[in-house]
Design an enzyme around this catalytic site. Structure first.
Site, PDB file in Angstrom:
ATOM      1  N   VAL A  71       1.363  64.393  18.257  1.00 52.34           N
ATOM      2  CA  VAL A  71       0.116  63.984  17.594  1.00 52.34           C
ATOM      3  C   VAL A  71      -1.073  64.152  18.527  1.00 52.34           C
ATOM      4  O   VAL A  71      -2.167  64.510  18.094  1.00 52.34           O
ATOM      5  CB  VAL A  71       0.232  62.531  17.085  1.00 52.34           C
ATOM      6  CG1 VAL A  71      -1.099  62.041  16.537  1.00 52.34           C
ATOM      7  CG2 VAL A  71       1.321  62.438  16.014  1.00 52.34           C
ATOM      8  N   ASN A  99      -2.312  49.891  23.618  1.00 55.50           N
ATOM      9  CA  ASN A  99      -1.755  50.963  24.432  1.00 55.50           C
ATOM     10  C   ASN A  99      -2.917  51.828  24.914  1.00 55.50           C
ATOM     11  O   ASN A  99      -3.724  52.295  24.118  1.00 55.50           O
ATOM     12  CB  ASN A  99      -0.761  51.786  23.603  1.00 55.50           C
ATOM     13  CG  ASN A  99      -0.161  52.939  24.371  1.00 55.50           C
ATOM     14  OD1 ASN A  99      -0.791  53.978  24.532  1.00 55.50           O
ATOM     15  ND2 ASN A  99       1.066  52.788  24.824  1.00 55.50           N
ATOM     16  N   CYS A 130       0.585  60.706  30.282  1.00 57.98           N
ATOM     17  CA  CYS A 130      -0.512  61.640  30.015  1.00 57.98           C
ATOM     18  C   CYS A 130      -0.707  62.587  31.199  1.00 57.98           C
ATOM     19  O   CYS A 130      -0.530  62.198  32.349  1.00 57.98           O
ATOM     20  CB  CYS A 130      -1.815  60.879  29.790  1.00 57.98           C
ATOM     21  SG  CYS A 130      -1.701  59.599  28.553  1.00 57.98           S
TER      22      CYS A 130
END
EC number: 1.3.1.14
Length: 303
Positions: A71, A99, A130
């Site tokens: 996503v 989050n 990330c």
């Protein structure tokens, strides 16, 4: 009824069942289906400093016993969250946890500082899977140096309960957990999704626009369970287990392996009431085994 309460950092939760980020929206979306106030904690979808459009479609794919997603952290940014979403969810009678994701350490810090000012958000969960755009795109969470730097920076700016969500795409996840603990994490949650891919054989093309994505669902449970067991032995802070939990029995297994709490993710897409069923199932298990408190089964695995 057994005592299901658990403590995660400064958080006193009514039970150990939480929702995983990205699988439960902002909680309010499920309010027509279940009593969401029964859930121990709701972790809302990933929030970043600035608005993100997410990845191009297709960005989800079904796999045997699981799913892939890419996503791309689509959200409207932390200021929008603070001004528009927080006012709607702040009075929900359970712990609402945000989050937090970022592409640079300063992004994490600034986002955490803004959320720190929201009185009714008692904790954040750092997504350190990330890519760090300033370090060639390597994810923060795949080296102890990366984990240490981002956790230490956020800890100095954020005064409430800090949960660090660990990536499973590493050589030794226990090392990453120890680095998070040493730099101020109140808890670690694991596992985040495993890197996977799906291919359309007829088209000879990847199914996801990003080629690879994060795998979740029942298929990852044995890996997640093993990693939770390893991490629980390696740190002295509470461990939150997730990865392939589809029913109450799965949840109990994670707690026996050392998890103080668990998160339900992919199963929410299949059964909107799964959190409530798991809470009731844990209670029934405790009563059948003569346990007065859920604390009696945390780390009770006999090896």
């Amino acid at each position: 009824m057994a005592d299901l309460s658990v403590n995660i950092g400064k958080l006193q939760m009514k039970n150990p069942v939480m929702t995983a980020s990205g699988t439960f929206g902002y909680g309010e979306e499920f309010a027509d289906f279940i009593d969401i106030t029964r859930i121990g904690g709701i972790i809302v979808k990933g929030t970043t400093l600035h608005k993100r459009e997410g990845n191009p479609y297709p960005r989800m794919a079904e796999t045997p016993s699981g799913m892939l997603n890419a996503v791309g952290l689509q959200n409207k940014g932390v200021e929008y969250f603070s001004n528009h979403i927080y006012p709607r969810i702040k009075d929900i009678q359970t712990h609402m946890i945000v989050n937090v994701s970022g592409s640079a350490i300063e992004d994490y810090v600034k986002t955490a500082e803004i959320i720190n000012e929201l009185d009714k958000i008692p904790a954040i969960e750092l997504n350190i899977s990330c890519p760090n755009v300033k370090q060639g795109g390597m994810a923060f969470g795949v080296t102890t140096k990366g984990v240490s730097e981002v956790v230490q920076a956020v800890r100095s700016a954020y005064k409430k309960t800090l949960i660090v969500k660990l990536s499973p795409n590493v050589t030794d996840i226990a090392e990453m957990a120890r680095a998070a603990e040493a730099n101020g994490a109140d808890s670690v949650s694991l596992i985040n999704t495993l890197l996977g891919m799906a291919i359309d054989a007829e088209r000879k093309r990847p199914i996801l626009s990003t080629v690879t994505g994060g795998m979740s669902g029942a298929a990852v449970k044995p890996i997640a369970l093993r990693m939770v067991w390893q991490v629980a032995k390696a740190v002295n802070i509470p461990v939150i287990g997730l990865g392939g939990i589809m029913n109450w029995k799965d949840a109990v297994e994670f707690m026996l392996a050392g998890a103080s709490a668990i998160q339900i993710g992919t199963a929410n897409f299949i059964d909107p009431a799964i959190t409530i069923k798991v809470i009731d199932g844990i209670n029934d298990y405790l009563e059948r085994h003569g346990c007065k408190s859920v604390s009696e089964i945390i780390g009770a695995l006999e090896v």
